[in-house]
Design a protein around this motif. Structure first.
Motif, PDB file in Angstrom:
ATOM      1  N   THR A 185       0.837  -1.200   0.000  1.00 14.65           N
ATOM      2  CA  THR A 185       0.000   0.000   0.000  1.00 14.65           C
ATOM      3  C   THR A 185       0.871   1.249   0.000  1.00 14.65           C
ATOM      4  N   ARG A 186       1.926   1.215   0.784  1.00  7.02           N
ATOM      5  CA  ARG A 186       2.816   2.374   0.856  1.00  7.02           C
ATOM      6  C   ARG A 186       3.462   2.638  -0.511  1.00  7.02           C
ATOM      7  N   THR A 187       3.963   1.574  -1.119  1.00 14.46           N
ATOM      8  CA  THR A 187       4.603   1.714  -2.430  1.00 14.46           C
ATOM      9  C   THR A 187       3.600   2.193  -3.474  1.00 14.46           C
ATOM     10  N   SER A 188       2.398   1.646  -3.409  1.00 13.98           N
ATOM     11  CA  SER A 188       1.369   2.003  -4.355  1.00 13.98           C
ATOM     12  C   SER A 188       1.017   3.495  -4.256  1.00 13.98           C
ATOM     13  N   PHE A 189       0.862   3.987  -3.037  1.00 16.76           N
ATOM     14  CA  PHE A 189       0.585   5.418  -2.848  1.00 16.76           C
ATOM     15  C   PHE A 189       1.755   6.266  -3.357  1.00 16.76           C
ATOM     16  N   GLU A 190       2.968   5.866  -2.994  1.00 18.03           N
ATOM     17  CA  GLU A 190       4.135   6.657  -3.399  1.00 18.03           C
ATOM     18  C   GLU A 190       4.218   6.755  -4.924  1.00 18.03           C
ATOM     19  N   LEU A 191       4.036   5.623  -5.616  1.00 11.89           N
ATOM     20  CA  LEU A 191       4.124   5.636  -7.073  1.00 11.89           C
ATOM     21  C   LEU A 191       3.008   6.487  -7.681  1.00 11.89           C
ATOM     22  N   ALA A 192       1.803   6.358  -7.127  1.00 12.63           N
ATOM     23  CA  ALA A 192       0.685   7.153  -7.651  1.00 12.63           C
ATOM     24  C   ALA A 192       0.980   8.643  -7.500  1.00 12.63           C
ATOM     25  N   GLU A 193       1.485   9.035  -6.333  1.00 11.53           N
ATOM     26  CA  GLU A 193       1.771  10.449  -6.067  1.00 11.53           C
ATOM     27  C   GLU A 193       2.880  10.954  -6.986  1.00 11.53           C
ATOM     28  N   ARG A 194       3.959  10.160  -7.121  1.00  8.21           N
ATOM     29  CA  ARG A 194       5.103  10.598  -7.946  1.00  8.21           C
ATOM     30  C   ARG A 194       4.718  10.681  -9.408  1.00  8.21           C
ATOM     31  N   ARG A 195       3.916   9.733  -9.862  1.00  9.41           N
ATOM     32  CA  ARG A 195       3.548   9.742 -11.284  1.00  9.41           C
ATOM     33  C   ARG A 195       2.663  10.936 -11.635  1.00  9.41           C
ATOM     34  N   LEU A 196       2.013  11.512 -10.602  1.00 14.19           N
ATOM     35  CA  LEU A 196       1.237  12.731 -10.853  1.00 14.19           C
ATOM     36  C   LEU A 196       2.068  13.988 -10.578  1.00 14.19           C
ATOM     37  N   GLY A 197       3.337  13.798 -10.239  1.00 15.05           N
ATOM     38  CA  GLY A 197       4.248  14.937 -10.122  1.00 15.05           C
ATOM     39  C   GLY A 197       4.412  15.551  -8.744  1.00 15.05           C
ATOM     40  N   ALA A 198       3.887  14.889  -7.700  1.00 10.23           N
ATOM     41  CA  ALA A 198       3.969  15.465  -6.353  1.00 10.23           C
ATOM     42  C   ALA A 198       5.354  15.257  -5.749  1.00 10.23           C
ATOM     43  N   ASP A 199       5.687  16.131  -4.778  1.00 13.96           N
ATOM     44  CA  ASP A 199       6.836  15.859  -3.905  1.00 13.96           C
ATOM     45  C   ASP A 199       6.329  14.965  -2.787  1.00 13.96           C
ATOM     46  N   VAL A 200       7.105  13.925  -2.495  1.00 11.28           N
ATOM     47  CA  VAL A 200       6.600  12.887  -1.597  1.00 11.28           C
ATOM     48  C   VAL A 200       7.591  12.638  -0.475  1.00 11.28           C
ATOM     49  N   THR A 201       7.057  12.562   0.735  1.00  7.86           N
ATOM     50  CA  THR A 201       7.889  12.092   1.833  1.00  7.86           C
ATOM     51  C   THR A 201       7.130  11.007   2.572  1.00  7.86           C
ATOM     52  N   THR A 202       7.838   9.977   2.976  1.00  5.72           N
ATOM     53  CA  THR A 202       7.179   8.859   3.649  1.00  5.72           C
ATOM     54  C   THR A 202       7.819   8.630   5.005  1.00  5.72           C
ATOM     55  N   LEU A 203       6.955   8.567   6.015  1.00  8.11           N
ATOM     56  CA  LEU A 203       7.459   8.298   7.367  1.00  8.11           C
ATOM     57  C   LEU A 203       6.906   6.973   7.860  1.00  8.11           C
ATOM     58  N   THR A 204       7.779   6.193   8.447  1.00  5.25           N
ATOM     59  CA  THR A 204       7.343   4.951   9.088  1.00  5.25           C
ATOM     60  C   THR A 204       7.857   4.997  10.520  1.00  5.25           C
ATOM     61  N   PRO A 205       7.202   4.312  11.432  1.00  4.45           N
ATOM     62  CA  PRO A 205       7.588   4.434  12.844  1.00  4.45           C
ATOM     63  C   PRO A 205       9.079   4.221  13.089  1.00  4.45           C
TER      64      PRO A 205
END
Lengths: 425, 330
Positions: free
Chosen positions: B84-104
């Motif tokens: 799910t995390r990877t899927s969201f990241e790819l979706a966001e990047r492919r639409l051109g967003a800047d992305v940061t991901t935090l995990t505990p």
């Protein structure tokens, strides 16, 4: 103090008194005269028909001192009680350290000395509320505790509970249980039912309360001669079992909180963590059973389970959030709005559950409204409409879902220990 | 000191006000639940995912969109997740967003910072949307109520409450396999009690007119589930094999056995596994939100067989999340 309360409605069920248009004169803390059209050189206060009742007593509050003075202190808790219309409260022993030793009792007594509000103290029934060994119950009784309980936890072992009953009955102490079968409630945050199923929040089943009430009634009956009290009953089955035990002549009693007769688990959807209580808010069916229990006397007393918590303990997710809400300043408005105004309890039934019964259960002297008696009074206007605001709160904590609620019924003031206190109207 | 006290009192007063707090009317541009999402929006998102999924086929390089250029999205995964995390990241990047991901493991939560603090800190760095996964139900809603309305919250799975994008991608794949879902029979099999996927799917499939049946041992069916979600419920998988158009298998977690929900995996497979014998008695499409316990709820042959939608589900996941981002920021 020399005070003339003019134009009052006196209701004292202990002496079947219910009269309007009365004046009452208090001199040196004693009720000097009761009558119509009294003349006096006392300070006169016209109460415009407000109800004067024997002082209300809340037998279940958490004052957090010693140990969690950031949430509440004995001083702030007693101020909240006074503003909320109580002339007495009983503080529960889950402090840090717990009220498991006589020196903690002395410490608390010293902190409460001189306040208008009388403080009764509940000690633990097992050492440090661990549920394993008996607390020094004789020493606690000698230090003046009126009741024992491990409130916050139930005593898990039936064997330990049996010994608590046997030992406590030597001192005629009320034994109060927090009724929760902990093996069924680990991680639980709200009532198990339709709402927990829908929201996916771990549920606290009603049967987890009922199992402990059933066990304790059986044990109390077996031991004999002990006075057993189920704290904050929340379930239909719990009310039924207490009713049956009373019908069999057992010395079994119980209390209910204002939030359990006003809210259901549906409140979790609108109020989030402010609706997280222990025991949890239940269903309408349970609320209806509680109303019936209050009406027929199965439920002896109304008690708030006043539970102050710091902001950060409620401003978090529902599983991590603390259980409970403050209750001292909303109890009487909720009782008047939801019980008396709606015709579920008569004024005298309501006063019996709020004043006479708790004092009787704790073995405290009665406080009748009679000439020559100590003046110990709660005064309220049952028709006054008002809105409860955050700025009204005297408690150190503000964790309540009732901010912004429109009430019918407001506390006017209290009289006790030769002092009087009146809220701004 | 005096002014600090006043300030904290004010914060308390506002924070504790019940006014304006209602789960039944979430802010318009958040995606918190399927329960409160209108059928019109659901259909719009499914159609947009049909558009995006076309671009995820084939071997050529991927042309990024610029729709989310200048937007910053923080993926907060308080609970571990890979797909799910990877899927969201790819979706966001492919639409051109800047992305940061935090995990505990890499955030300050391990140092005792609260979820609310983490979100406030990130919001102060101008984050436009939070994608939130948390082990406790209600956290995305809780955060949404406390963030300004121009900051969006997307629920990536909250406890056992909801997982809206999973339900959207499941429905999108079901529609591509079965066409209109009205009147179709969908079975959801396994640990319903601990499944946000089952809950979101039940809401969504009902909205699209399908009939849903929960299949689970009594110990893993939440109380009152049938009436709460308006679905059928049964303890017998064999009863639904013949009539189901699609069967969603749920992951069974090994730790549930230790907590006494079922005796052992063999007995579970015997009653609730989609074994080759059961596959032979059914014409249903097979779905699974992953990760699969091969040999327990599904055999590998079934998971990747002709009637499996499992890998299409994964591809669709990216397309659905692109559609959601487009909708949120439109």
């Amino acid at each position: 103090m020399h005070l003339l309360l003019r134009n009052i409605h006196i209701v004292d069920p202990s002496i079947s008194l219910d009269e309007t248009g009365i004046d009452l004169e208090i001199k040196g803390g004693i009720i000097a005269r009761i009558g119509r059209g009294l003349e006096s050189d006392a300070l006169v206060r016209d109460l415009g028909g407000a109800v004067v009742a024997p002082g209300f007593f809340d037998m279940h509050v958490h004052l957090r001192e010693p140990g969690q003075e950031n949430k509440e202190t004995i001083a702030s808790g007693l101020e909240a009680a006074m503003a909320g219309g109580f002339t007495g409260v009983c503080c529960m022993p889950n402090t840090a350290p717990p009220i498991s030793d006589p020196y903690v009792v002395s410490y608390i007594k010293e902190k409460a000395a001189g306040h208008l509000v009388e403080l009764a103290i509940c000690g633990t029934m097992t050492k440090a509320r661990q549920g394993e060994e008996l607390a020094p119950i004789a020493s606690l009784a000698n230090a003046g505790v009126r009741m024992i309980s491990d409130d916050g936890s139930a005593v898990k072992s039936a064997e330990v509970m049996r010994r608590v009953f046997e030992y406590a009955k030597m001192f005629d102490l009320l034994v109060t249980q927090h009724c929760e079968e902990h093996s069924m409630t680990a991680g639980a945050a709200i009532n198990e039912g339709r709402v927990s199923t829908k929201l996916g929040i771990p549920g606290w089943p009603s049967v987890a309360e009922e199992i402990i009430i059933a066990r304790d009634i059986l044990l109390a009956e077996y031991v004999g001669g002990v006075r057993y009290h189920a704290a904050h009953v929340s379930t239909k089955g719990g009310v039924r079992m207490v009713r049956e035990a009373k019908a069999r002549g057992l010395a079994v009693s119980c209390e209910v909180t204002p939030h359990h007769f006003t809210l259901t688990d549906e409140a979790v959807e609108t109020h989030g963590t402010m609706a997280k209580m222990c025991p949890p808010l239940r269903t309408q069916e349970d609320v209806d059973a509680i109303m019936e229990g209050l009406r027929d006397g199965t439920i002896d007393a109304i008690a708030t389970d006043h539970a102050p918590h710091a902001l950060h303990e409620k401003e978090t997710d529902i599983v991590s959030a603390a259980f409970g809400i403050i209750g001292l300043e909303t109890a009487i408005p909720l009782g008047l709005s939801f019980l008396v105004k709606k015709g579920r309890l008569s004024l005298s039934q309501y006063i019996e559950r709020s004043s006479l019964a708790p004092r009787r259960l704790l073995g405290l002297p009665s406080v009748a409204i009679k000439q020559g008696e100590r003046a110990n009074l709660t005064i309220f206007d049952p028709e006054k409409k008002w809105r409860f605001e955050s700025k009204d709160i005297r408690s150190k904590s503000h964790n309540t879902p009732f901010i912004g609620t429109e009430f019918t019924g407001k506390v006017v003031g209290v009289v006790a220990k030769g002092n009087a206190y009146f809220n701004e109207s | 000191m005096a002014s600090t006290n006043t300030a904290s009192k004010l914060t308390q007063r506002e924070a504790f006000s019940p006014n304006g707090k209602s789960v039944s009317s979430p802010k318009r541009w958040d995606l918190i639940t399927i329960e409160h999402l209108s059928t019109d929006i659901i259909l719009h998102l499914l159609e947009r995912s049909d558009y995006y999924v076309e671009f995820l086929q084939g071997a050529g390089p991927f042309q990024k969109w610029k729709l989310l250029e200048g937007r910053t999205i923080a993926n907060l995964f308080f609970e571990p997740s890979t797909r799910t995390r990877t899927s969201f990241e790819l979706a966001e990047r492919r639409l051109g967003a800047d992305v940061t991901t935090l995990t505990p493991a890499v955030s300050s939560l391990t140092k005792g910072e609260s979820v609310l603090d983490t979100v406030h800190v990130l919001e102060s760095m101008k984050v436009d949307a939070f994608v939130v996964r948390h082990a406790v139900a209600g956290v995305p809603q809780f955060l949404s109520e406390r963030l300004p309305s121009h900051v969006h919250v997307i629920n990536a799975g909250d406890g056992v409450h909801e997982h809206p994008t999973q339900a959207l991608l499941d429905a999108a794949e079901l529609r591509s396999a079965l066409g209109n879902l009205s009147g179709k029979q969908i079975a959801i099999v396994g640990d319903i009690l601990h499944s946000r996927v089952a809950r979101s799917n039940a809401w969504l499939l009902k909205k699209l007119g399908a009939t849903v049946t929960f299949v689970a041992p009594e110990t893993l069916l939440p109380r009152g589930a049938a009436s709460v979600f308006g679905v059928e419920a049964t303890n017998r998988l064999d009863d639904v094999l013949g009539m189901a158009d699609a069967i969603m298998m749920l992951r069974i977690q090994l730790e549930r056995q230790a907590r006494g929900f079922f005796p052992n995996l063999e007995e579970y497979r015997e009653q609730y596994g989609m074994t080759p014998e059961r596959m032979a008695r059914s014409n249903a499409y097979i779905m699974h939100p992953g990760p699969i316990n091969h040999g327990t709820e599904l055999e590998m042959e079934s998971a990747y067989g002709a009637r499996s939608l499992v890998l299409q589900q994964v591809k669709r996941g990216v397309a659905v999340r692109m559609a959601v981002m487009e909708w949120i920021f439109n």
